[in-house]
Write a protein that holds these residues in place. Structure first.
Motif, PDB file in Angstrom:
ATOM      1  N   LEU A 255    -136.055 -49.400 -41.824  1.00 24.87           N
ATOM      2  CA  LEU A 255    -135.303 -51.449 -41.272  1.00 24.87           C
ATOM      3  C   LEU A 255    -136.104 -52.020 -42.580  1.00 24.87           C
ATOM      4  CD1 LEU A 255    -135.838 -50.675 -37.232  1.00 24.87           C
ATOM      5  CD2 LEU A 255    -133.519 -50.772 -38.956  1.00 24.87           C
TER       6      LEU A 255
ATOM      7  N   ALA B  79    -134.368 -50.546 -34.230  1.00 24.06           N
ATOM      8  CA  ALA B  79    -133.596 -50.134 -33.546  1.00 24.06           C
ATOM      9  C   ALA B  79    -133.697 -48.775 -32.645  1.00 24.06           C
ATOM     10  CB  ALA B  79    -132.715 -49.237 -34.875  1.00 24.06           C
TER      11      ALA B  79
ATOM     12  N   ALA C 157    -130.964 -51.237 -42.729  1.00 21.73           N
ATOM     13  CA  ALA C 157    -131.291 -49.890 -42.257  1.00 21.73           C
ATOM     14  C   ALA C 157    -130.936 -48.939 -43.248  1.00 21.73           C
ATOM     15  CB  ALA C 157    -130.753 -49.922 -41.077  1.00 21.73           C
TER      16      ALA C 157
ATOM     17  N   CYS D 108    -131.338 -57.800 -41.854  1.00 17.14           N
ATOM     18  CA  CYS D 108    -132.153 -56.830 -41.317  1.00 17.14           C
ATOM     19  C   CYS D 108    -131.685 -55.594 -42.321  1.00 17.14           C
ATOM     20  CB  CYS D 108    -133.152 -56.509 -40.066  1.00 17.14           C
ATOM     21  SG  CYS D 108    -133.473 -54.634 -40.391  1.00 17.14           S
TER      22      CYS D 108
ATOM     23  N   LEU E  54    -129.629 -52.040 -31.660  1.00 15.31           N
ATOM     24  CA  LEU E  54    -130.504 -53.146 -32.351  1.00 15.31           C
ATOM     25  C   LEU E  54    -130.654 -54.152 -31.876  1.00 15.31           C
ATOM     26  CD1 LEU E  54    -127.587 -53.214 -35.233  1.00 15.31           C
ATOM     27  CD2 LEU E  54    -129.834 -51.813 -34.867  1.00 15.31           C
TER      28      LEU E  54
ATOM     29  N   VAL F 262    -134.745 -43.964 -39.307  1.00 14.67           N
ATOM     30  CA  VAL F 262    -134.308 -45.227 -39.935  1.00 14.67           C
ATOM     31  C   VAL F 262    -135.238 -45.812 -40.237  1.00 14.67           C
ATOM     32  CG1 VAL F 262    -133.057 -46.885 -39.142  1.00 14.67           C
ATOM     33  CG2 VAL F 262    -131.980 -44.908 -37.664  1.00 14.67           C
TER      34      VAL F 262
ATOM     35  N   PHE G  64    -125.507 -45.855 -38.887  1.00  9.13           N
ATOM     36  CA  PHE G  64    -126.269 -47.257 -38.530  1.00  9.13           C
ATOM     37  C   PHE G  64    -125.477 -47.878 -37.043  1.00  9.13           C
ATOM     38  CE2 PHE G  64    -128.604 -51.916 -38.466  1.00  9.13           C
ATOM     39  CZ  PHE G  64    -126.736 -52.189 -38.288  1.00  9.13           C
TER      40      PHE G  64
ATOM     41  N   TYR H  12    -137.585 -47.454 -34.014  1.00 13.04           N
ATOM     42  CA  TYR H  12    -137.824 -47.982 -35.892  1.00 13.04           C
ATOM     43  C   TYR H  12    -138.159 -48.966 -36.111  1.00 13.04           C
ATOM     44  CZ  TYR H  12    -135.007 -43.295 -34.787  1.00 13.04           C
ATOM     45  OH  TYR H  12    -134.796 -41.936 -34.608  1.00 13.04           O
TER      46      TYR H  12
END
Length: 125
Positions: free
Chosen positions: A4, A102, A24, A22, A34, A2, A29, A114
């Protein structure tokens, strides 16, 4: 994987409002938990707000740090693969780099795999 990317940082006066976004890269997702973190110079990252995926078993499903509770709100738009941090009445002590993160899985607790690069938020008195 992922990717970001944060946006919306900048300078804001104490007492005003600012919304960080933000976005992704991954289509799945909606399955990710998050979070928004912030990092002060020379300090470790601290969790500001987090939320599980829609099917999370976390209770509560959303977390907001005590230092910003009632002023900051986290939300997500799965259709846009975007998570937001709405900051109201920030104070100069909130000047920091804000990062979104994430993690795989539905629960906001635990380690985040991530990370975005961060966006600077500077709050002036």
């Amino acid at each position: 994987q992922v990717q970001l990317r944060e946006s919306g940082g900048g300078s804001v006066q104490a007492g005003a409002s600012l919304t960080l976004s933000c976005t992704a890269s991954r289509r799945t997702f909606s399955r990710n938990a998050l979070g928004w973190f912030r990092q002060f110079p020379g300090k470790e990252r601290e969790l500001v707000a987090a939320m599980g995926s829609p099917d999370t078993s976390d209770d509560p499903s959303t977390y907001v740090a005590a230092s910003v509770k009632g002023r900051f709100t986290i939300s997500r738009d799965n259709a846009r693969a975007t998570v937001y941090l709405r900051m109201t009445r920030p104070n100069p002590g909130g000047t920091a780099v804000y990062l979104c993160a994430a993690k795989d899985g539905c629960r906001w607790r635990g380690l985040y795999e991530y990370w975005g690069r961060g966006t600077q938020v500077t709050v002036s008195a």
